[in-house]
Design an enzyme around this catalytic site. Sequence first.
Site, PDB file in Angstrom:
ATOM      1  N   LYS A 145       7.322  59.134 -25.793  1.00 46.92           N
ATOM      2  CA  LYS A 145       6.192  58.382 -26.347  1.00 46.92           C
ATOM      3  C   LYS A 145       6.334  58.282 -27.861  1.00 46.92           C
ATOM      4  O   LYS A 145       6.479  59.290 -28.555  1.00 46.92           O
ATOM      5  CB  LYS A 145       4.876  59.103 -26.033  1.00 46.92           C
ATOM      6  CG  LYS A 145       4.362  58.827 -24.630  1.00 46.92           C
ATOM      7  CD  LYS A 145       3.129  59.658 -24.334  1.00 46.92           C
ATOM      8  CE  LYS A 145       1.852  59.020 -24.802  1.00 46.92           C
ATOM      9  NZ  LYS A 145       0.669  59.851 -24.429  1.00 46.92           N
TER      10      LYS A 145
HETATM   11  O1  G3P Z   1      -2.894  60.590 -23.520  1.00 46.20           O
HETATM   12  C1  G3P Z   1      -3.442  59.490 -24.127  1.00 46.20           C
HETATM   13  C2  G3P Z   1      -4.889  59.177 -23.787  1.00 46.20           C
HETATM   14  O2  G3P Z   1      -5.039  59.051 -22.396  1.00 46.20           O
HETATM   15  C3  G3P Z   1      -5.917  60.043 -24.451  1.00 46.20           C
HETATM   16  O3  G3P Z   1      -7.199  59.879 -23.937  1.00 46.20           O
HETATM   17  O4  G3P Z   1      -9.524  60.664 -23.698  1.00 46.20           O
HETATM   18  O5  G3P Z   1      -8.157  61.464 -25.651  1.00 46.20           O
HETATM   19  O6  G3P Z   1      -8.997  59.119 -25.543  1.00 46.20           O
HETATM   20  P1  G3P Z   1      -8.545  60.321 -24.757  1.00 46.20           P
END
Ligand code: G3P
Length: 233
Positions: free
Chosen positions: A83
């Site tokens: 990533k």
């Molecule tokens: O891993 C990336 C993403 O899914 C993070 O989600 O909930 O931290 O906005 P969040």
Amino acid sequence: MKIFLDTANIPSIKTFVDMGVLDGITTNPTLIAKENREFVELVTDILRLVQGPVNLEVVSQESEGMVMEGHDLAALGPSVVVKCPMTGEGLKAVRRLHKDGIKTNVTLVFSPNQALLAAKAGADYVSPFIGRLDDAGHEGMKIIDEILQIYRNYNIDTQVLVASIRHPVHVVEAAKLGAHVATMPPDVLDKMVKHPLTDIGLKRFLDDWQKAGLKLPEGRSTAPKAKPMVQRA
Ligand code: G3P
């Protein structure tokens, strides 16, 4: 639609691997830090458990550093996807890693234009963060629709990985739009498994069975005893 779990937590991963519903894993520096473990040991455990892609994020900000980290991460296993952030340096790194045969996922994508550029740089996956867009007062799912339309218009084969999912309705919406992957935290996947009517129905079946005093046949099966399922990386 493929279902990825957005976590580095081994017990959670194991739960859903055993159910046979997991197609891969996404992590980010925040999720890795939460586990409080040595990085390579943790990733080795994840790679042993999960058969599909395991997304690991670089932490350098310059493309040279990202490319080096990307190679080191990819060396941990053939299912590793690197990533890189959606920055100019991140795109440079994606282009280089793509040329080197390493799979990449461009993360922290918040607009269709960013997704278009990530695909042009050679990303295998692009990760629009819909929950964070919703939090900021935008309609996160709208950009999934737009990115999918753009990719279809030009036969772009980068996969749209819907990230920052906050609830099961996000998953349904992503699947209806035809997103390739949805990644979600364990609590969302757990909510997808459950339905109150399933619990009520099951209780009624078992109560009726018990009241009738019935028994299933025992000891006739020649099937081998079920072993806990551990999938290879
Ligand atoms: O891993 C990336 C993403 O899914 C993070 O989600 O909930 O931290 O906005 P969040």
